[in-house]
Design an enzyme around this catalytic site. Structure first.
Site, PDB file in Angstrom:
ATOM      1  N   GLU A   1       8.743  17.854 -25.411  1.00  0.00           N
ATOM      2  CA  GLU A   1       8.150  18.224 -24.116  1.00  0.00           C
ATOM      3  C   GLU A   1       8.773  19.516 -23.586  1.00  0.00           C
ATOM      4  OE1 GLU A   1       5.511  16.707 -23.179  1.00  0.00           O
ATOM      5  OE2 GLU A   1       5.621  14.548 -23.535  1.00  0.00           O
TER       6      GLU A   1
ATOM      7  N   LYS B   1       6.687  23.043 -14.611  1.00  0.00           N
ATOM      8  CA  LYS B   1       5.861  21.897 -14.205  1.00  0.00           C
ATOM      9  C   LYS B   1       5.558  21.979 -12.708  1.00  0.00           C
ATOM     10  CE  LYS B   1       4.688  17.157 -14.784  1.00  0.00           C
ATOM     11  NZ  LYS B   1       4.793  15.930 -15.525  1.00  0.00           N
TER      12      LYS B   1
ATOM     13  N   HIS C   1       6.598   8.691 -28.203  1.00  0.00           N
ATOM     14  CA  HIS C   1       5.633   9.595 -27.568  1.00  0.00           C
ATOM     15  C   HIS C   1       5.948  11.063 -27.918  1.00  0.00           C
ATOM     16  CE1 HIS C   1       2.945  11.183 -24.493  1.00  0.00           C
ATOM     17  NE2 HIS C   1       3.946  11.883 -23.992  1.00  0.00           N
TER      18      HIS C   1
ATOM     19  N   HIS D   1      -1.035  16.705 -26.885  1.00  0.00           N
ATOM     20  CA  HIS D   1      -1.133  15.290 -26.528  1.00  0.00           C
ATOM     21  C   HIS D   1      -2.423  14.626 -27.021  1.00  0.00           C
ATOM     22  CE1 HIS D   1       2.270  16.350 -24.074  1.00  0.00           C
ATOM     23  NE2 HIS D   1       2.351  15.167 -23.500  1.00  0.00           N
TER      24      HIS D   1
ATOM     25  N   LYS E   1       2.544  11.407 -11.649  1.00  0.00           N
ATOM     26  CA  LYS E   1       1.650  10.542 -12.443  1.00  0.00           C
ATOM     27  C   LYS E   1       2.380   9.226 -12.687  1.00  0.00           C
ATOM     28  CE  LYS E   1      -1.314  13.677 -15.054  1.00  0.00           C
ATOM     29  NZ  LYS E   1      -1.663  14.164 -16.410  1.00  0.00           N
TER      30      LYS E   1
ATOM     31  N   GLU F   1      -4.942  17.056 -11.378  1.00  0.00           N
ATOM     32  CA  GLU F   1      -5.529  17.439 -12.661  1.00  0.00           C
ATOM     33  C   GLU F   1      -7.041  17.613 -12.600  1.00  0.00           C
ATOM     34  OE1 GLU F   1      -3.513  15.827 -16.078  1.00  0.00           O
ATOM     35  OE2 GLU F   1      -5.319  16.005 -17.283  1.00  0.00           O
TER      36      GLU F   1
ATOM     37  N   ASN G   1      -0.802  18.909 -21.256  1.00  0.00           N
ATOM     38  CA  ASN G   1      -1.088  17.974 -22.351  1.00  0.00           C
ATOM     39  C   ASN G   1      -1.238  18.670 -23.691  1.00  0.00           C
ATOM     40  OD1 ASN G   1      -0.998  15.510 -21.013  1.00  0.00           O
ATOM     41  ND2 ASN G   1      -3.043  15.824 -20.171  1.00  0.00           N
TER      42      ASN G   1
ATOM     43  N   ARG H   1      -3.733  21.513 -14.578  1.00  0.00           N
ATOM     44  CA  ARG H   1      -2.684  20.574 -14.978  1.00  0.00           C
ATOM     45  C   ARG H   1      -2.870  20.054 -16.403  1.00  0.00           C
ATOM     46  NH1 ARG H   1       0.451  15.918 -11.458  1.00  0.00           N
ATOM     47  NH2 ARG H   1       1.650  15.124 -13.229  1.00  0.00           N
TER      48      ARG H   1
ATOM     49  N   ARG I   1       0.815  -1.235   0.000  1.00  0.00           N
ATOM     50  CA  ARG I   1       0.000   0.000   0.000  1.00  0.00           C
ATOM     51  C   ARG I   1       0.842   1.277   0.000  1.00  0.00           C
ATOM     52  NH1 ARG I   1      -2.990  -2.971   3.985  1.00  0.00           N
ATOM     53  NH2 ARG I   1      -4.643  -4.131   2.936  1.00  0.00           N
TER      54      ARG I   1
ATOM     55  N   HIS J   1      -1.751  11.427 -28.839  1.00  0.00           N
ATOM     56  CA  HIS J   1      -2.185  10.099 -28.381  1.00  0.00           C
ATOM     57  C   HIS J   1      -2.896   9.345 -29.501  1.00  0.00           C
ATOM     58  CE1 HIS J   1      -2.101  11.120 -23.791  1.00  0.00           C
ATOM     59  NE2 HIS J   1      -0.918  10.779 -24.263  1.00  0.00           N
TER      60      HIS J   1
HETATM   61  P1  NAD Z   1      11.510   5.378 -22.642  1.00  0.00           P
HETATM   62  O1  NAD Z   1      11.405   5.255 -21.197  1.00  0.00           O
HETATM   63  O2  NAD Z   1      10.970   4.274 -23.477  1.00  0.00           O
HETATM   64  O3  NAD Z   1      13.037   5.618 -23.035  1.00  0.00           O
HETATM   65  C1  NAD Z   1      13.374   5.777 -24.378  1.00  0.00           C
HETATM   66  C2  NAD Z   1      14.472   4.802 -24.814  1.00  0.00           C
HETATM   67  O4  NAD Z   1      15.727   5.282 -24.373  1.00  0.00           O
HETATM   68  C3  NAD Z   1      14.331   3.398 -24.244  1.00  0.00           C
HETATM   69  O5  NAD Z   1      14.767   2.476 -25.202  1.00  0.00           O
HETATM   70  C4  NAD Z   1      15.285   3.445 -23.059  1.00  0.00           C
HETATM   71  O6  NAD Z   1      15.733   2.164 -22.689  1.00  0.00           O
HETATM   72  C5  NAD Z   1      16.402   4.270 -23.620  1.00  0.00           C
HETATM   73  N1  NAD Z   1      17.208   5.004 -22.659  1.00  0.00           N
HETATM   74  C6  NAD Z   1      16.783   5.622 -21.532  1.00  0.00           C
HETATM   75  N2  NAD Z   1      17.794   6.319 -21.000  1.00  0.00           N
HETATM   76  C7  NAD Z   1      18.865   6.134 -21.781  1.00  0.00           C
HETATM   77  C8  NAD Z   1      20.190   6.608 -21.756  1.00  0.00           C
HETATM   78  N3  NAD Z   1      20.581   7.492 -20.836  1.00  0.00           N
HETATM   79  N4  NAD Z   1      21.049   6.202 -22.694  1.00  0.00           N
HETATM   80  C9  NAD Z   1      20.637   5.347 -23.678  1.00  0.00           C
HETATM   81  N5  NAD Z   1      19.384   4.895 -23.776  1.00  0.00           N
HETATM   82  C10 NAD Z   1      18.508   5.284 -22.843  1.00  0.00           C
HETATM   83  O7  NAD Z   1      10.784   6.710 -23.169  1.00  0.00           O
HETATM   84  P2  NAD Z   1      10.658   8.190 -22.586  1.00  0.00           P
HETATM   85  O8  NAD Z   1      10.525   9.053 -23.764  1.00  0.00           O
HETATM   86  O9  NAD Z   1      11.678   8.492 -21.577  1.00  0.00           O
HETATM   87  O10 NAD Z   1       9.272   8.140 -21.808  1.00  0.00           O
HETATM   88  C11 NAD Z   1       8.064   7.905 -22.484  1.00  0.00           C
HETATM   89  C12 NAD Z   1       7.058   7.410 -21.477  1.00  0.00           C
HETATM   90  O11 NAD Z   1       6.846   8.429 -20.506  1.00  0.00           O
HETATM   91  C13 NAD Z   1       5.726   7.086 -22.072  1.00  0.00           C
HETATM   92  O12 NAD Z   1       5.284   5.846 -21.572  1.00  0.00           O
HETATM   93  C14 NAD Z   1       4.822   8.206 -21.574  1.00  0.00           C
HETATM   94  O13 NAD Z   1       3.490   7.794 -21.414  1.00  0.00           O
HETATM   95  C15 NAD Z   1       5.456   8.546 -20.273  1.00  0.00           C
HETATM   96  N6  NAD Z   1       5.202   9.913 -19.803  1.00  0.00           N
HETATM   97  C16 NAD Z   1       4.788  10.066 -18.525  1.00  0.00           C
HETATM   98  C17 NAD Z   1       4.578  11.340 -18.027  1.00  0.00           C
HETATM   99  C18 NAD Z   1       4.190  11.512 -16.581  1.00  0.00           C
HETATM  100  O14 NAD Z   1       3.848  12.626 -16.195  1.00  0.00           O
HETATM  101  N7  NAD Z   1       4.253  10.486 -15.773  1.00  0.00           N
HETATM  102  C19 NAD Z   1       4.810  12.447 -18.834  1.00  0.00           C
HETATM  103  C20 NAD Z   1       5.252  12.258 -20.137  1.00  0.00           C
HETATM  104  C21 NAD Z   1       5.452  10.979 -20.619  1.00  0.00           C
HETATM  105  N1  GLY Z   2       2.774  15.108 -18.593  1.00  0.00           N
HETATM  106  C1  GLY Z   2       1.520  15.589 -18.134  1.00  0.00           C
HETATM  107  C2  GLY Z   2       1.404  15.712 -16.664  1.00  0.00           C
HETATM  108  O1  GLY Z   2       2.311  15.403 -15.923  1.00  0.00           O
HETATM  109  O2  GLY Z   2       0.399  16.109 -16.188  1.00  0.00           O
END
Ligand code: NAD
Ligand code: GLY
Length: 366
Positions: free
Chosen positions: A191, A233, A271, A254, A149, A243, A251, A247, A127, A258
């Site tokens: 972003e 942010k 993404h 987005h 998130k 949100e 997006n 917030r 939990r 999406h």
């Molecule tokens: P990712 O986590 O898939 O990383 C991208 C690629 O880079 C992967 O292959 C990873 O293994 C590789 N990688 C990571 N760090 C590296 C490094 N230092 N050197 C070499 N390779 C490396 O993608 P991302 O773009 O970081 O994140 C996308 C995800 O984030 C999506 O799932 C999206 O929904 C999510 N997201 C979440 C929020 C939130 O607020 N929580 C906001 C935006 C996006």
């Molecule tokens: N990336 C959108 C949020 O964090 O709200």
């Protein structure tokens, strides 16, 4: 005298008893002092993936070894396609299999996929256990590691199963960006770009002037980009953590993005690539709604293109775009809601007539 690198900057997320710092700088993975504020615990579990682990897991594990008796790790398969129950269970298997108690601290070492899954696992395990974000992509440093998130994907929708759960600390080590593939760096720039039009016109000017430096991985430029993005942010999340309103402006781009990601199948476009193209479409919508002057679209299109991102959406067909956008979390009673720019540095969320949206899609798809 030793000259340990110092964090260049710390941005505070102000959420009452869930407040935390984001440290941004070089060499942070090797600085045990940054962990001093964490609660006492015996065990740390590094959650990472098979791509990131060979670069950074040993460095982080050594640093954690100075603070924790046991440093464990779990390596998940890489990729958005693995942001699912199976990977989540791998984390739970590691925690339960190693007898981890509720004080165990999880460290998310990787991009947004690892960060979102680790955060969700931390929210659920017993939990709720503490966790730290150690983002290693630009996208994760400027966005996903901040704000709490957390989620996994469901076959019927992205990020549909999740929780709001804040980390105790974010360590954004700019040195990790050295190994990031070019395409991923560009995805992260999407972003960064979004923060300009939604919140800070001056930052948009700065991004335009420093885009080439960021693409060349100039540390000072990247440090400023991460810092300013995190400040914006933090300002948004500090007012609307869950949100209920403001917030949603994070997006921008987005809703269209999406639809592109889902329509092509997750992983086809990154993404950030989908968000980049989506921002061009959302800018067009802002113009067609009479909120922004016509030249705003070209300004955004040029910037997104210079970042190395696609500016023409895939030919999914207008109906398919509309269908996919209705699944968006911002939709209300079937009405699609879009983040639009109302003035440079200010965004709002509103619906738009289907015909207008269809025109936008027609103007910016192949
Ligand atoms: P990712 O986590 O898939 O990383 C991208 C690629 O880079 C992967 O292959 C990873 O293994 C590789 N990688 C990571 N760090 C590296 C490094 N230092 N050197 C070499 N390779 C490396 O993608 P991302 O773009 O970081 O994140 C996308 C995800 O984030 C999506 O799932 C999206 O929904 C999510 N997201 C979440 C929020 C939130 O607020 N929580 C906001 C935006 C996006
Ligand atoms: N990336 C959108 C949020 O964090 O709200």
């Amino acid at each position: 005298m030793s000259s340990a690198p110092r964090p260049l900057q710390t941005v505070a997320i102000d959420l009452g008893d869930r407040s935390y710092p984001i440290h941004i700088g070089s060499g942070l993975l090797a600085q045990p002092a940054l962990l001093d504020a964490l609660p006492a615990a015996q065990t740390a579990l590094i959650v990472t993936n098979t791509t990131v682990a060979p670069f950074y897991e040993a460095r982080l594990a050594e640093t954690l070894g100075a603070r924790f008796k046991r440093v464990l790790s779990v390596r998940l398969p890489d990729g958005e396609a693995h942001k699912d129950w199976a990977s989540l269970n791998q984390i739970f298997d590691a925690l339960l299999g190693q007898g981890c108690d509720r004080k165990t601290v999880l460290f998310a070492l990787g991009g947004g996929v690892v960060g979102d899954m680790t955060g969700f696992a931390a929210a659920c395990y017993m939990r709720g256990v503490p966790f730290v974000q150690v983002p290693t992509t630009l996208l994760a440093q400027v966005d996903s590691s901040v704000g709490g998130k957390t989620a996994i994907n469901h076959p019927l929708g992205k990020n549909m199963i999740g929780a709001f759960y804040q980390p105790l600390l974010v360590l954004a080590d700019l040195d990790t960006l050295d190994t990031l593939p070019e395409r991923e760096l560009s995805a992260g720039l999407a972003e960064v770009i979004k923060y300009g039009p939604i919140a800070d016109a001056g930052f948009l000017d700065w991004i335009e002037a420093n885009l080439d430096a960021m693409r060349a991985r100039d540390k000072a430029a990247l440090a400023h980009a991460v810092q300013r993005s995190c400040e914006i942010k933090a300002w948004v999340v500090g007012q609307d953590e869950r949100e209920s309103g403001l917030r949603a402006i994070l997006n921008f781009g987005h809703t269209f993005g999406h639809a592109i990601e889902a329509g092509l199948g997750y992983g086809e476009w990154l993404h950030g690539e989908a968000v980049g193209c989506g921002m061009v479409m959302a800018s067009e919508l802002s113009v067609r709604l009479g909120l922004m002057p016509a030249d705003f679209v070209e300004r955004m299109r040029r910037l997104v293109e210079r970042a190395g991102l696609p500016v023409v959406g895939p030919a999914l067909g207008v109906e398919r775009y509309m269908e996919l956008m209705r699944v968006d979390k911002k939709s209300e009673a079937g009405e699609i809601r879009f983040v639009v720019i109302e003035a440079l540095g200010r965004a709002g969320v509103r619906g738009a007539p289907d015909a207008l949206v269809a025109g936008v899609i027609g103007a910016h798809t192949a």
